[in-house]
Design a protein around this motif. Structure first.
Motif, PDB file in Angstrom:
ATOM      1  N   TYR A 189      -6.936  23.160   5.173  1.00  0.00           N
ATOM      2  CA  TYR A 189      -5.799  22.267   4.961  1.00  0.00           C
ATOM      3  C   TYR A 189      -5.265  21.820   6.314  1.00  0.00           C
ATOM      4  CZ  TYR A 189      -0.947  21.047   4.263  1.00  0.00           C
ATOM      5  OH  TYR A 189       0.261  20.406   4.298  1.00  0.00           O
ATOM      6  N   SER A 190      -4.928  20.562   6.421  1.00  0.00           N
ATOM      7  CA  SER A 190      -4.308  20.104   7.667  1.00  0.00           C
ATOM      8  C   SER A 190      -3.298  19.011   7.354  1.00  0.00           C
ATOM      9  CB  SER A 190      -5.371  19.565   8.636  1.00  0.00           C
ATOM     10  OG  SER A 190      -5.827  18.313   8.197  1.00  0.00           O
ATOM     11  N   ILE A 191      -2.261  18.966   8.131  1.00  0.00           N
ATOM     12  CA  ILE A 191      -1.284  17.884   7.996  1.00  0.00           C
ATOM     13  C   ILE A 191      -0.886  17.456   9.397  1.00  0.00           C
ATOM     14  CG2 ILE A 191       0.587  19.575   7.660  1.00  0.00           C
ATOM     15  CD1 ILE A 191       1.988  17.387   5.981  1.00  0.00           C
ATOM     16  N   ALA A 192      -0.926  16.167   9.649  1.00  0.00           N
ATOM     17  CA  ALA A 192      -0.653  15.692  11.002  1.00  0.00           C
ATOM     18  C   ALA A 192       0.004  14.341  10.944  1.00  0.00           C
ATOM     19  CB  ALA A 192      -1.973  15.600  11.776  1.00  0.00           C
ATOM     20  N   GLY A 193       0.701  13.998  12.004  1.00  0.00           N
ATOM     21  CA  GLY A 193       1.340  12.695  12.079  1.00  0.00           C
ATOM     22  C   GLY A 193       0.460  11.727  12.843  1.00  0.00           C
ATOM     23  N   THR A 194       0.344  10.492  12.365  1.00  0.00           N
ATOM     24  CA  THR A 194      -0.342   9.444  13.100  1.00  0.00           C
ATOM     25  C   THR A 194       0.647   8.286  13.208  1.00  0.00           C
ATOM     26  OG1 THR A 194      -1.181   8.206  11.216  1.00  0.00           O
ATOM     27  CG2 THR A 194      -2.454  10.118  11.887  1.00  0.00           C
ATOM     28  N   PRO A 195       0.356   7.285  14.035  1.00  0.00           N
ATOM     29  CA  PRO A 195       1.299   6.172  14.124  1.00  0.00           C
ATOM     30  C   PRO A 195       1.472   5.477  12.772  1.00  0.00           C
ATOM     31  CG  PRO A 195      -0.283   6.083  15.905  1.00  0.00           C
ATOM     32  CD  PRO A 195      -0.745   7.158  14.990  1.00  0.00           C
ATOM     33  N   ASP A 196       0.514   5.636  11.883  1.00  0.00           N
ATOM     34  CA  ASP A 196       0.595   4.952  10.595  1.00  0.00           C
ATOM     35  C   ASP A 196       0.913   5.900   9.455  1.00  0.00           C
ATOM     36  OD1 ASP A 196       0.093   2.288  11.407  1.00  0.00           O
ATOM     37  OD2 ASP A 196      -1.950   2.894  11.841  1.00  0.00           O
ATOM     38  N   GLY A 197       1.607   6.980   9.767  1.00  0.00           N
ATOM     39  CA  GLY A 197       2.050   7.844   8.685  1.00  0.00           C
ATOM     40  C   GLY A 197       1.469   9.237   8.726  1.00  0.00           C
ATOM     41  N   VAL A 198       1.744   9.966   7.672  1.00  0.00           N
ATOM     42  CA  VAL A 198       1.336  11.363   7.593  1.00  0.00           C
ATOM     43  C   VAL A 198      -0.086  11.426   7.068  1.00  0.00           C
ATOM     44  CG1 VAL A 198       1.959  13.604   6.690  1.00  0.00           C
ATOM     45  CG2 VAL A 198       3.686  11.840   6.894  1.00  0.00           C
ATOM     46  N   ARG A 199      -0.898  12.308   7.656  1.00  0.00           N
ATOM     47  CA  ARG A 199      -2.255  12.465   7.168  1.00  0.00           C
ATOM     48  C   ARG A 199      -2.447  13.882   6.663  1.00  0.00           C
ATOM     49  NH1 ARG A 199      -6.705   9.805  10.766  1.00  0.00           N
ATOM     50  NH2 ARG A 199      -5.404   8.061  10.168  1.00  0.00           N
ATOM     51  N   VAL A 200      -2.834  13.998   5.398  1.00  0.00           N
ATOM     52  CA  VAL A 200      -3.029  15.306   4.780  1.00  0.00           C
ATOM     53  C   VAL A 200      -4.503  15.437   4.410  1.00  0.00           C
ATOM     54  CG1 VAL A 200      -2.306  16.853   2.951  1.00  0.00           C
ATOM     55  CG2 VAL A 200      -0.733  15.141   3.798  1.00  0.00           C
ATOM     56  N   GLY A 201      -5.133  16.500   4.890  1.00  0.00           N
ATOM     57  CA  GLY A 201      -6.541  16.704   4.580  1.00  0.00           C
ATOM     58  C   GLY A 201      -6.786  18.109   4.091  1.00  0.00           C
ATOM     59  N   PHE A 202      -7.795  18.294   3.259  1.00  0.00           N
ATOM     60  CA  PHE A 202      -8.127  19.637   2.795  1.00  0.00           C
ATOM     61  C   PHE A 202      -9.487  19.614   2.132  1.00  0.00           C
ATOM     62  CE2 PHE A 202      -5.552  17.453  -0.284  1.00  0.00           C
ATOM     63  CZ  PHE A 202      -6.411  17.425  -1.362  1.00  0.00           C
ATOM     64  N   GLY A 203      -9.978  20.798   1.834  1.00  0.00           N
ATOM     65  CA  GLY A 203     -11.240  20.913   1.106  1.00  0.00           C
ATOM     66  C   GLY A 203     -12.338  21.488   1.957  1.00  0.00           C
ATOM     67  N   THR A 256      -3.784   9.276   3.973  1.00  0.00           N
ATOM     68  CA  THR A 256      -2.745   8.813   4.888  1.00  0.00           C
ATOM     69  C   THR A 256      -1.626   8.177   4.078  1.00  0.00           C
ATOM     70  OG1 THR A 256      -4.450   8.324   6.494  1.00  0.00           O
ATOM     71  CG2 THR A 256      -2.283   7.419   6.910  1.00  0.00           C
ATOM     72  N   LEU A 257      -0.416   8.660   4.292  1.00  0.00           N
ATOM     73  CA  LEU A 257       0.756   8.084   3.627  1.00  0.00           C
ATOM     74  C   LEU A 257       1.581   7.363   4.675  1.00  0.00           C
ATOM     75  CD1 LEU A 257       1.756  11.249   1.606  1.00  0.00           C
ATOM     76  CD2 LEU A 257       0.858   9.158   0.654  1.00  0.00           C
ATOM     77  N   PRO A 258       1.619   6.035   4.641  1.00  0.00           N
ATOM     78  CA  PRO A 258       2.406   5.307   5.641  1.00  0.00           C
ATOM     79  C   PRO A 258       3.898   5.655   5.520  1.00  0.00           C
ATOM     80  CG  PRO A 258       0.936   3.833   4.459  1.00  0.00           C
ATOM     81  CD  PRO A 258       0.914   5.123   3.732  1.00  0.00           C
ATOM     82  N   PRO A 259       4.674   5.374   6.564  1.00  0.00           N
ATOM     83  CA  PRO A 259       6.107   5.703   6.520  1.00  0.00           C
ATOM     84  C   PRO A 259       6.782   5.005   5.349  1.00  0.00           C
ATOM     85  CG  PRO A 259       5.467   4.936   8.698  1.00  0.00           C
ATOM     86  CD  PRO A 259       4.293   4.741   7.810  1.00  0.00           C
ATOM     87  N   GLY A 260       7.757   5.671   4.777  1.00  0.00           N
ATOM     88  CA  GLY A 260       8.531   5.051   3.706  1.00  0.00           C
ATOM     89  C   GLY A 260       7.840   5.090   2.362  1.00  0.00           C
ATOM     90  N   ILE A 313       0.839  -1.205   0.000  1.00  0.00           N
ATOM     91  CA  ILE A 313       0.000   0.000   0.000  1.00  0.00           C
ATOM     92  C   ILE A 313       0.871   1.251   0.000  1.00  0.00           C
ATOM     93  CG2 ILE A 313      -1.482   1.382   1.506  1.00  0.00           C
ATOM     94  CD1 ILE A 313      -2.985  -1.087   2.189  1.00  0.00           C
ATOM     95  N   GLN A 314       0.563   2.176  -0.881  1.00  0.00           N
ATOM     96  CA  GLN A 314       1.318   3.438  -0.937  1.00  0.00           C
ATOM     97  C   GLN A 314       0.594   4.564  -0.212  1.00  0.00           C
ATOM     98  OE1 GLN A 314       4.404   3.742  -2.302  1.00  0.00           O
ATOM     99  NE2 GLN A 314       4.337   1.551  -2.622  1.00  0.00           N
ATOM    100  N   GLY A 315      -0.666   4.392   0.044  1.00  0.00           N
ATOM    101  CA  GLY A 315      -1.422   5.424   0.736  1.00  0.00           C
ATOM    102  C   GLY A 315      -2.893   5.068   0.735  1.00  0.00           C
ATOM    103  N   ILE A 316      -3.621   5.645   1.686  1.00  0.00           N
ATOM    104  CA  ILE A 316      -5.069   5.429   1.713  1.00  0.00           C
ATOM    105  C   ILE A 316      -5.737   6.791   1.712  1.00  0.00           C
ATOM    106  CG2 ILE A 316      -7.008   4.510   2.993  1.00  0.00           C
ATOM    107  CD1 ILE A 316      -5.463   2.281   3.903  1.00  0.00           C
ATOM    108  N   ASN A 317      -6.639   6.986   0.792  1.00  0.00           N
ATOM    109  CA  ASN A 317      -7.263   8.284   0.610  1.00  0.00           C
ATOM    110  C   ASN A 317      -8.761   8.151   0.857  1.00  0.00           C
ATOM    111  OD1 ASN A 317      -7.492  10.907  -0.058  1.00  0.00           O
ATOM    112  ND2 ASN A 317      -6.967  10.688  -2.199  1.00  0.00           N
TER     113      ASN A 317
END
Lengths: 568, 160
Positions: free
Chosen positions: A301-315, A323-327, A141-145
């Protein structure tokens, strides 16, 4: 098919206060489940609105007369025609028939569209005549939107997109109920992370709103429907003023102003003011629409860290939350358009392996992870997107990469003075640095930019030299990553330094990729402790760092001219 | 004074000398096509038409003169953890690819290469710009190299 009851549960949980994880557990039990029953309707939403629009526009006079009896209604719409010809019964029958067929089609397509989530894969099958079946491995998985288009949002539905590397390789679950989408995202990330902790059922939330209307309102207003996952307080505040300023001062604006002036001047010169005006008005409408679109898209717009990666939200109206998992971030570019310089604004872009079908903030590609921010914001975003880059020294190095003028002792190996022929203003800045976890390339004095490529994401390294560079004893280097807006290339550096960089970067890439475990980013963690209330104690995001088991070779000498033949 | 780029401590494996034949034949075809493209100039009766033809052919000949060196400059070597590849004399390029980054290996053979018993090996990673294509390998060597690379990649498998 295995449990016919569940879909209605997914659509609207009958017990709003029930723990979200129970829903997630039910959805990810490895059995086949169906989507939100309104999915076909929501997918065909625009077509439906168009049909209703056509009907209303045909009947508008009749409608007006219904409400304002004095209106001058003369008849002549399709209904009159039907009544006059005596086809009322047939017309009603036809409408009924069409409705029945539509409902039938919708029902069958909904029944045939099922998904399942196991420990290893997420799988979707759909279609009636042409069947499709797509299976995606969770560790890839590269990300979950989660996307909530305005129309679907009104119905409390959301689209979940599991991004995979490659073109058109995403697994879409359109649509799920909002709560189900959130629960499912968390569950997929948990399964994909390889953590050995089981999902602990969370305590019932006190004061959760009851009643459909309250819940819908709550969902509609909440930017992030995930109250019990990590508290995603945005690390960046994007003010309306800054957002407006950044959009107005973008490169597109310069182009629009030049085009506008050109049109006005040419119409004056050609003595045809009227024609110029006609050319300008649609242009102005288009430009206003363009700005409004970008503005609305980037609001909240918001950007935050979660245990499972970066979460970017907007709109604002249609929202998106990814959510973009690490790596999963292959390279990062921090750059500054010239007009932003007086305000000290920067933008951050990333290269990633997946191509999401929806646009990102500011209506741009979703590779723009920070539309606009000052240096502080950039630093916080870098800490989030490159957690393995965290140590203070590396962050300071990145800071000097952004604003440094190139004094020769700032950690970057820059171009020699003879490169000034090729890099007129920027030769002092044009250079590279190597941190333990990443390569940094600094470029440009007028359009300043910094590119960071983490070692474990480097696909290959190259070094090249053409006849002009050879005359000047210079060379260029290129760190290859997956395709995206960023090309990590650095030209006109000393040939010996380039050779050393090449050797070093190639070696670091090999070591880092063999030590990399980010495809199962939490597999190395100890089993998560569970507190007295049965709630998992979520480990901090920093534990998701790629471990560098082996020490890396010595860093290229800081500032000092690189010595050729040094066995790095 | 000019210094060429080089990587210390690598003995490069070169491609088959027979690859020169394919290159020369390819250039001959190019020369014929270019010369043919100037034919309409004779039909219009342009005085300088012979010059156009001979300059086109001359250009190809110039290119051909450098071809042996260009072919000799192609080299590759399997290091412990990565494949290194070099190409070019006027425009030099060096690439290093860790084995674990391999997504697939292609082996291509055109009609001419097949006649000469040569293959072209293409090493593909997730990055489009990697561009490692080793031409002119003896077919048996190419197959062996492919199997070796797959084996190495298998033992050093990494994500994206």
């Amino acid at each position: 098919m295995t449990d016919p009851d569940l879909p209605s549960d997914v659509a609207a949980p009958r017990h709003p206060a029930a723990p979200v994880t129970a829903l997630a557990a039910a959805l990810s039990d490895g059995d086949w489940h169906r989507l939100h029953p309104a999915s076909p309707l929501l997918k065909g939403g625009i077509a439906l609105i168009a049909i209703i629009g056509v009907v209303i526009s045909n009947l508008r006079e009749r409608l007006i007369e219904m409400f304002i009896p004095d209106a001058d209604y003369t008849g002549g719409d399709p209904i009159d025609l039907i009544v006059q010809s005596g086809f009322v019964g047939w017309a009603l029958l036809a409408v009924l028939g069409v409705l029945l067929v539509l409902v039938g089609i919708f029902y069958v397509s909904w029944r045939m569209h099922t998904f399942r989530i196991t420990n290893e894969v997420v799988e979707v099958r759909s279609g009636v005549v042409f069947r499709t079946n797509r299976k995606a491995r969770l560790d890839r998985i590269q990300g979950i939107n989660i996307v909530r288009p305005f129309f679907a949002r009104l119905f409390g539905a959301a689209k979940l997109e599991v991004n995979q590397a490659g073109q058109d390789a995403n697994v879409k679950l359109e649509y799920l109920s909002s709560a189900a989408a959130d629960a499912l995202r968390r569950e997929i990330l948990r399964l994909a992370s390889g953590t050995r902790a089981t999902s602990a059922a969370t305590a019932t939330q006190a004061g959760a709103p009851t009643g459909v209307i309250d819940r819908r309102m709550g969902e509609f207003l909440a930017p992030e429907l995930d109250p019990d996952a990590a508290p995603p307080a945005s690390v960046v505040k994007l003010g309306v003023g800054r957002l407006l300023g950044s959009i107005v001062l973008s490169g597109a604006s310069v182009f629009i102003v030049i085009a506008g002036v050109a049109v006005i001047l040419s119409s004056i010169w050609a003595d045809a003011a009227l024609i110029g005006l006609f050319a300008l008005i649609p242009g102005i409408i288009g430009v206003v629409g363009f700005y409004a679109q970008r503005f609305l898209k980037s609001l909240r717009y918001s950007i935050a860290g979660t245990p499972d990666g970066v979460r970017v939200g907007f709109g604002l109206l249609s929202t998106s939350n990814e959510t973009l998992p690490p790596g999963r971030i292959h390279s990062v570019k921090v750059s500054q358009p010239l007009l932003w310089r007086p305000f000290d604004w920067w933008e951050v872009k990333v290269n990633r392996a997946s191509h999401s079908s929806t646009n990102g903030a500011a209506g741009q590609q979703n590779t723009t992870i920070l539309p606009v921010g000052n240096l502080d914001d950039v630093r916080r975003v870098l800490e989030l997107v490159l957690p393995d880059f965290l140590d203070q020294e590396a962050i300071a190095l990145a800071g000097r990469g952004l604003t440094g003028r190139g004094t020769g002792t700032d950690g970057y190996t820059v171009s020699p003075p003879r490169a000034a022929v090729l890099r007129w203003f920027s030769w002092r800045r044009n250079g590279f640095a190597v941190a333990p976890a990443a390569v940094l390339l600094r470029k440009g004095a007028i359009w300043r930019e910094l590119i960071i490529v983490p070692h474990p994401r480097v696909q290959s390294v190259s070094m090249a030299q053409g006849p002009i560079l050879r005359r000047l004893r210079l060379a260029s280097v290129h760190v290859h990553t997956v395709a995206g807006p960023i090309s990590a290339q650095l030209g006109a550096i000393d040939a010996a330094a380039a050779t050393e960089f090449f050797t070093w970067a190639a070696d670091a890439a090999v070591r880092a990729s063999s030590a990399d475990t980010s495809h199962r980013w939490r597999a190395a963690e100890p089993v998560v402790a569970v507190d007295a209330h049965g709630q998992a104690i979520v480990p901090p995001a920093t534990s998701a760092v790629d471990p560098f088991a082996q020490p890396l070779p010595p860093v290229v000498p800081v500032g000092a001219p690189a010595t050729p033949g040094d066995p790095a | 004074m000019t210094t060429r780029l080089d990587l210390p401590g690598i003995t490069w494996r070169r491609v088959s000398p027979k690859f020169l034949i394919t290159e020369f034949l390819g250039l001959a075809v190019t020369a014929i096509v270019l010369a043919g493209a100037t034919a309409p100039l004779y039909l219009v009766g342009w005085d300088l038409a012979p010059w156009a033809t001979s300059s086109a052919v001359g250009f190809v000949l110039l290119f051909a003169a450098f071809t042996p060196r260009r072919v000799r400059a192609i080299g590759y070597q399997l290091r412990e953890d990565d494949l290194v590849f070099r190409r070019g004399i006027l425009f030099q390029r060096f690439v290093a690819v860790p084995y674990g980054r391999m997504q697939l290996v292609d082996i291509n053979r055109g009609p001419l290469s097949r006649w000469l018993g040569l293959s072209e090996l293409k090493f593909v990673t997730a990055a489009a710009s990697t561009g490692v294509t080793i031409p002119g390998l003896v077919a048996a060597d190419a197959d062996e190299l492919r199997d070796r690379l797959v084996e190495l990649a298998e033992s050093r498998r990494a994500g994206l």
